[in-house]
Design an enzyme around this catalytic site. Structure first.
Site, PDB file in Angstrom:
ATOM      1  N   ASP A  80       9.281  -3.392   3.765  1.00  0.00           N
ATOM      2  CA  ASP A  80       9.023  -4.244   4.921  1.00  0.00           C
ATOM      3  C   ASP A  80       9.859  -5.516   4.881  1.00  0.00           C
ATOM      4  OD1 ASP A  80       6.841  -2.364   4.993  1.00  0.00           O
ATOM      5  OD2 ASP A  80       5.783  -3.743   6.310  1.00  0.00           O
ATOM      6  N   CYS A 121       4.305   0.530  -1.898  1.00  0.00           N
ATOM      7  CA  CYS A 121       4.516  -0.451  -0.833  1.00  0.00           C
ATOM      8  C   CYS A 121       3.855  -0.085   0.483  1.00  0.00           C
ATOM      9  CB  CYS A 121       6.005  -0.721  -0.696  1.00  0.00           C
ATOM     10  SG  CYS A 121       6.644  -1.544  -2.188  1.00  0.00           S
ATOM     11  N   ASP A 122       4.096  -0.950   1.467  1.00  0.00           N
ATOM     12  CA  ASP A 122       3.240  -1.088   2.645  1.00  0.00           C
ATOM     13  C   ASP A 122       2.893   0.209   3.373  1.00  0.00           C
ATOM     14  OD1 ASP A 122       4.637  -3.552   1.981  1.00  0.00           O
ATOM     15  OD2 ASP A 122       3.643  -4.402   3.718  1.00  0.00           O
ATOM     16  N   LYS A 123       3.884   1.011   3.724  1.00  0.00           N
ATOM     17  CA  LYS A 123       3.611   2.225   4.487  1.00  0.00           C
ATOM     18  C   LYS A 123       3.646   3.470   3.606  1.00  0.00           C
ATOM     19  CE  LYS A 123       3.499  -0.707   7.649  1.00  0.00           C
ATOM     20  NZ  LYS A 123       3.655  -1.780   6.654  1.00  0.00           N
ATOM     21  N   CYS A 194       5.186  -6.953  -3.983  1.00  0.00           N
ATOM     22  CA  CYS A 194       5.151  -8.412  -3.801  1.00  0.00           C
ATOM     23  C   CYS A 194       3.995  -9.036  -4.579  1.00  0.00           C
ATOM     24  CB  CYS A 194       5.027  -8.751  -2.321  1.00  0.00           C
ATOM     25  SG  CYS A 194       6.246  -7.934  -1.279  1.00  0.00           S
ATOM     26  N   SER A 473       2.104  -9.456   8.562  1.00  0.00           N
ATOM     27  CA  SER A 473       2.213  -9.173   7.147  1.00  0.00           C
ATOM     28  C   SER A 473       0.966  -9.689   6.446  1.00  0.00           C
ATOM     29  CB  SER A 473       3.452  -9.872   6.576  1.00  0.00           C
ATOM     30  OG  SER A 473       3.411  -9.881   5.163  1.00  0.00           O
TER      31      SER A 473
END
Length: 561
Positions: A80, A121-123, A194, A473
């Protein structure tokens, strides 16, 4: 043991398949064992995945040790961070469906007996969990772990988002260029997801809460020896799940989804978790209404953890304070502890046998008797501006903003809003409206990450608000409402807001309203015209045609074709 792989690896008639495996060095003995797929999202594009080569090897060691044969394959995964603020962000949420589809495809093509899913991670994490729920075979998800925080900046350890905040400060002459440039080399000292509680670490934590990740597997630091140890343990455990036929849908249930929602609320996780849990529940064909559960549970689930952006403490502080295991223990009286997990034990049994490596830290995780707050950190808002839903994160912004009324200033794209913020056109009391950024209109429901960070950097985070049919985010703080449904491209009320209109955000009442008459709203809607799609070819051309609304998890609904 029910081995799917026997359908292609046992019997004289299946010599073709065995010969094909042997072309890659697999032995006769290898092919008599359960075949475990390892879906690895390793790449040099994503810091959260950079260590997954080493993690995968230790997973393989565990599988071999427990009597299985690992077969590794690659899975895409976009960061992202790299996609923020440009056309690449249109692809990020839609990539979740590609990931789910590709994992499903490889598992079915090869008839794997089980899967270990490696992604951080995000997705990627929700996409992999969607595939696990869809396939309903033994699966474990193992992330790569969070990165360490960087040099101190603005009262906390820095991370890559500090650079965006600092750019806003630089534009307002609040920091020097030398201070700004220092962050480039010192804000991200290690690989890993992150260091703050963004969507990546939220979903890694919620995978633990769901029971789909071994205890601490979602939060152990990326660079630690313990990350490699938990990888080997995961390899051993997937073999036990195969032996006992404990499949994904025996773990992903209405009650385990509800547990994950409560953990999300207790740690003030990313608002994106609402749509991801909705999508996972849909793939598992569950009856739970995730949106309604968030709405109801947010009013009575205490906030027990505070992690950046809700505090100065980061994910490694959270891990050392006890992590998800500590939250599950503290909340054992209000969660379903009889739920099965990938350890082949229940939540209650995992709590009973867990050993904490570090001392408790009540600055990061409170007890249920003395919480940070008596309501959860994520809230669902409704009103004439969000008839279906709007999602916000009150756990990450000042209580003085829990009721905000201001004057709208409207933008039809993320870029236009960011330009206005940096050039000083946004002032105290404004409600920034960013629309045509929903699943269809974006397409892809981009994050308004930079806009919020620029408001923060220019000192406007406590005097302005931002609403959008796009997303945010997990690192964003300030008064914001995203996921507004229906979106502008579908004729939602957000499409007809005009500069100067008054907008009211009320967290206590869970409401989001445009303060103009119903008659005026209807008059404007009659004059509204549906815009042309921004993309008419390629994957985004397909996605914008069949994407469901944010309130439905922004999944692809093929019946719309």
């Amino acid at each position: 043991m029910n081995k799917r792989s026997e359908n292609i690896l046992v019997g004289l008639q299946n010599q073709y398949y065995r010969a094909t495996y042997k072309s890659m060095g697999f032995s006769t003995d290898d092919l008599k064992r359960p075949i475990i797929g390892i879906a690895n999202a390793w790449s040099e594009c994503v810091p959260g995945h950079f260590n997954l080569r080493q993690v995968a090897q230790r997973v393989k060691d565990g599988i071999y040790r427990a009597g299985g044969t690992p077969v590794e394959f690659g899975v895409i995964g976009g960061c992202d961070g790299f996609a923020q603020g440009h056309d690449g962000m249109h692809y990020i949420l839609p990539s979740r469906e590609l990931i789910a589809n590709s994992v499903e495809s490889m598992a079915q093509i090869n008839l794997f007996d089980g899967l270990v899913l490696l992604g951080s991670c995000d997705k990627i994490v929700p996409g992999m969990l969607m595939a696990a729920a869809r396939l309903d075979i033994p699966c474990i998800l193992l992330p790569g772990g969070p990165m360490e925080g960087g040099i101190m900046f603005d009262g906390r350890k820095s991370d890559q988002t500090s650079s965006t905040e600092a750019y806003g400060m630089l534009s307002a002459k609040k920091v020097t260029e030398t201070e700004y440039k220092t962050l480039e080399n010192l804000s991200c000292p290690t690989c890993g997801s992150c260091s703050y509680l963004g969507t990546a670490n939220t979903m890694c934590s919620l995978s633990e809460a769901l029971g789909m990740t071994v205890p601490d597997g979602g939060v152990i630091p990326a660079y630690s020896a313990a990350r490699l140890s938990v990888a080997e343990y995961t390899g051993i455990k997937i073999m036990e799940l195969v032996e006992k036929d404990i499949t994904a849908r025996k773990i992903i249930t209405d009650d385990s989804i509800r547990n994950a929602i409560k953990i999300c609320l207790a740690m003030s996780g990313s608002t994106n978790a609402v749509m991801h849990l909705t999508a996972i529940a849909r793939e598992a064909e569950l009856g739970i209404n995730v949106l309604e559960e968030f709405d109801q549970l947010s009013r009575k689930t205490p906030q027990l953890a505070k992690i950046n952006p809700a505090s100065e403490y980061n994910m490694i502080d959270f891990y050392q304070a006890g992590g998800v295991s500590k939250l599950l223990e503290e909340m054992s009286s209000i969660i379903a502890t009889d739920q099965m997990t990938v350890t082949a034990q229940t939540v209650a049994e995992n709590i009973q046998t867990h050993h904490y490596q570090y001392p408790a830290n009540d600055k990061v995780i409170k007890t249920i008797e003395t919480p940070f707050g008596y309501e959860g950190g994520v809230a669902v808002l409704r009103g004439n501006l969000a008839p279906d839903t709007g999602i916000t994160k009150p756990g990450a912004f000042d209580k003085s903003l829990h009721h905000f009324e201001g004057e709208a200033i409207c933008f039809d794209s993320e870029e236009a809003a960011e330009e206005a913020i940096l050039s000083g056109k946004i002032h105290d009391g404004n409600v920034v409206v960013i629309r045509y950024e929903g699943p269809k209109g974006g397409p892809g429901m981009r994050e308004m990450y930079k806009a919020m960070k620029y408001l923060y950097g220019r000192g406007l985070s406590k005097t302005t608000a931002l609403i959008t049919d796009g997303r945010f985010s997990g690192t964003n703080n300030g008064c914001f409402v995203g996921h507004i449904s229906p979106e502008a491209a579908e004729g939602g009320t957000i499409a007809i807001v005009q500069d100067g209109d008054r907008i009211e955000i009320d967290i206590e009442k869970r409401s989001l309203n445009l303060l103009v008459s119903d008659e005026e709203i209807q008059c404007r809607l009659k004059q509204w015209k549906r815009p042309e799609p921004k993309f008419k070819r390629g994957y985004l051309g397909l996605y914008c045609k069949i994407a469901a609304s944010g309130s439905e998890g922004a999944v692809m609904k093929y019946d719309k074709l």
